[in-house]
Motif scaffolding. Structure first.
Motif, PDB file in Angstrom:
ATOM      1  N   PRO A 215       0.886  -1.199  -0.031  1.00  0.00           N
ATOM      2  CA  PRO A 215      -0.041  -0.090   0.057  1.00  0.00           C
ATOM      3  C   PRO A 215       0.876   1.446   0.005  1.00  0.00           C
ATOM      4  O   PRO A 215       0.206   2.341   0.036  1.00  0.00           O
ATOM      5  CB  PRO A 215      -0.755  -0.170   1.379  1.00  0.00           C
ATOM      6  CG  PRO A 215       0.087  -0.821   2.173  1.00  0.00           C
ATOM      7  CD  PRO A 215       0.770  -1.880   1.380  1.00  0.00           C
ATOM      8  N   ILE A 237       1.264   0.641  -4.709  1.00  0.00           N
ATOM      9  CA  ILE A 237       0.697   1.760  -4.488  1.00  0.00           C
ATOM     10  C   ILE A 237       1.342   2.905  -4.055  1.00  0.00           C
ATOM     11  O   ILE A 237       1.926   2.713  -3.094  1.00  0.00           O
ATOM     12  CB  ILE A 237      -0.815   1.418  -3.682  1.00  0.00           C
ATOM     13  CG1 ILE A 237      -1.636   0.445  -4.427  1.00  0.00           C
ATOM     14  CG2 ILE A 237      -1.549   2.887  -3.542  1.00  0.00           C
ATOM     15  CD1 ILE A 237      -2.792   0.052  -3.547  1.00  0.00           C
ATOM     16  N   LYS A 239       0.831   6.590  -2.480  1.00  0.00           N
ATOM     17  CA  LYS A 239       0.211   7.415  -1.772  1.00  0.00           C
ATOM     18  C   LYS A 239       0.825   8.573  -1.216  1.00  0.00           C
ATOM     19  O   LYS A 239       2.099   8.572  -1.063  1.00  0.00           O
ATOM     20  CB  LYS A 239      -0.561   6.345  -0.657  1.00  0.00           C
ATOM     21  CG  LYS A 239       0.464   6.116   0.483  1.00  0.00           C
ATOM     22  CD  LYS A 239      -0.149   5.612   1.611  1.00  0.00           C
ATOM     23  CE  LYS A 239       0.811   5.287   2.641  1.00  0.00           C
ATOM     24  NZ  LYS A 239       0.209   4.441   3.903  1.00  0.00           N
ATOM     25  N   ALA A 277      -6.917   1.765  -0.417  1.00  0.00           N
ATOM     26  CA  ALA A 277      -6.227   0.804  -1.316  1.00  0.00           C
ATOM     27  C   ALA A 277      -7.175  -0.209  -1.845  1.00  0.00           C
ATOM     28  O   ALA A 277      -7.087  -0.651  -3.072  1.00  0.00           O
ATOM     29  CB  ALA A 277      -5.063   0.095  -0.554  1.00  0.00           C
TER      30      ALA A 277
END
Length: 363
Positions: A215, A237, A239, A277
């Motif tokens: 994440p 991911i 972020k 997520a």
């Protein structure tokens, strides 16, 4: 073993499975008798050892002691009327190899102070060595100076443990491995990775069609290691946060179309990252989404977010007590890692290498 505990003797010739809907309800004496019956050589090889548990996670202490064939050390912890912490060690520790189990959860500041006092009490009572077993290291996220006048609280905790008299630290999945460098004493940072890999292979039938997803960028090394050992793909991911515990935007790097997405992280606090997520992965075409993390802190609205999320399951280890969380959410599942800590304690006491536990999960 799902919903149970499996005990294996040293030559792997005898296995005992104890099943129960809640392993914390299993009688300590019953487990201990079975351990001693099938591992009779354990006690003579482990003289001069005491394992004490603080008030943060007594169930984990009982499981660790049962696997070692030991009774938990007698200690009384209480609060004075002015909220000061009082600790009484009710047995001799002179010349003993002492292990103190205390996790950084619940009332973190009180539990940290309790740990420091227990370490100091054993040290000045002439214990030969005091090892702090800290499954979830407190203040681990404050590991660097990321803005002006910010403290490095993890370094402060390391200093406090050393000054209190700790000779050795055993922990699991530090938020940043560099925290080991804050100490001038040995630190064994165990990994939950072997337990996670075992859970995935046993509980996700089509895991070969899965993608391990981090994440955030900081967990890239963790997911690539798991993906390599399972021989499957991974994704990432990216972020951006407006402020702590609040995610602003996410960008998925990798393909999850019509595949099972398994989010893996070291800890879940408010679960805001996991929630965002999961939505990102489903919008990218993932068929199912699982979440796995080592430390399930679950503060604030975390449980309601999990209940309203599309996760098939949210899997955590028992480095932090999860009994109440499991009652409030049927999506939370727990991996027992007491065998990793008990084996680390056994190997440390006997002067054996602990590196085996970095890649293998003892039964």
């Amino acid at each position: 073993m799902k919903n149970g505990i499996q005990l294996v003797d040293e030559d792997k010739s005898c296995k005992i499975s104890i099943t129960n809907s809640d392993s914390s309800e299993i009688s300590f004496n019953h487990i201990s008798e079975l351990v001693l019956e099938h591992r009779p050589s354990l006690c003579p090889r482990m003289p001069n050892i005491k394992v004490f548990g603080g008030s943060s996670h007594p169930e984990l202490t009982k499981l660790i002691c049962a696997r070692l064939g030991l009774e938990p050390g007698r200690v009384i912890t209480k609060k004075f009327s002015n909220r000061e912490t009082s600790v009484e060690i009710n047995e001799s520790v002179r010349g003993e190899d002492v292990f103190i189990v205390q996790s950084g959860c619940g009332e973190i500041n009180d539990n940290l102070m309790e740990l420091l006092i227990m370490i100091n009490a054993c040290k000045i009572a002439s214990a030969s060595r005091v090892t702090a077993v800290i499954p979830c290291f407190p203040y681990a996220r404050q590991d660097r100076k990321d803005k002006s006048r910010a403290p490095i609280s993890a370094k402060l905790v390391a200093n406090m443990l050393s000054v209190a008299g700790a000779d050795h630290i055993i922990t699991m999945d530090l938020h940043a491995s560099q925290i080991q460098g804050f100490f001038d004493i040995p630190v064994d940072n165990l990994f939950a990775e072997p337990a996670v890999i075992r859970w995935i292979s046993l509980h996700i039938p089509d895991f070969k069609n899965a993608v391990i997803v981090s994440p955030d960028a900081g967990g890239a090394k963790r997911v690539t290691s798991i993906a390599d050992r399972l021989n499957i793909d991974f994704a990432l991911i990216h972020k951006e946060r407006k402020r702590a515990n609040q995610v602003d935007s996410m960008v998925l790097v990798g393909d999850v179309t019509k595949r099972i997405a398994i989010l893996v992280d070291d800890m879940a606090d408010t679960c805001g990252t996991f929630e965002c997520a999961s939505q990102k992965l489903l919008s990218a075409g993932a068929s199912k989404v699982y979440a796995i993390c080592t430390h399930g802190i679950f503060s604030g609205p975390a449980i309601s977010k999990i209940n309203n999320s599309p996760f098939e399951a949210v899997v955590v280890t028992n480095t932090i007590p999860q009994e109440e969380n499991m009652k409030n959410s049927n999506k939370i599942q727990v991996i027992d890692v007491s065998m990793m800590f008990s084996e680390a304690i056994r190997r440390t006491h006997n002067g054996e290498s602990v590196s085996y536990l970095f890649t293998q999960m003892p039964l």
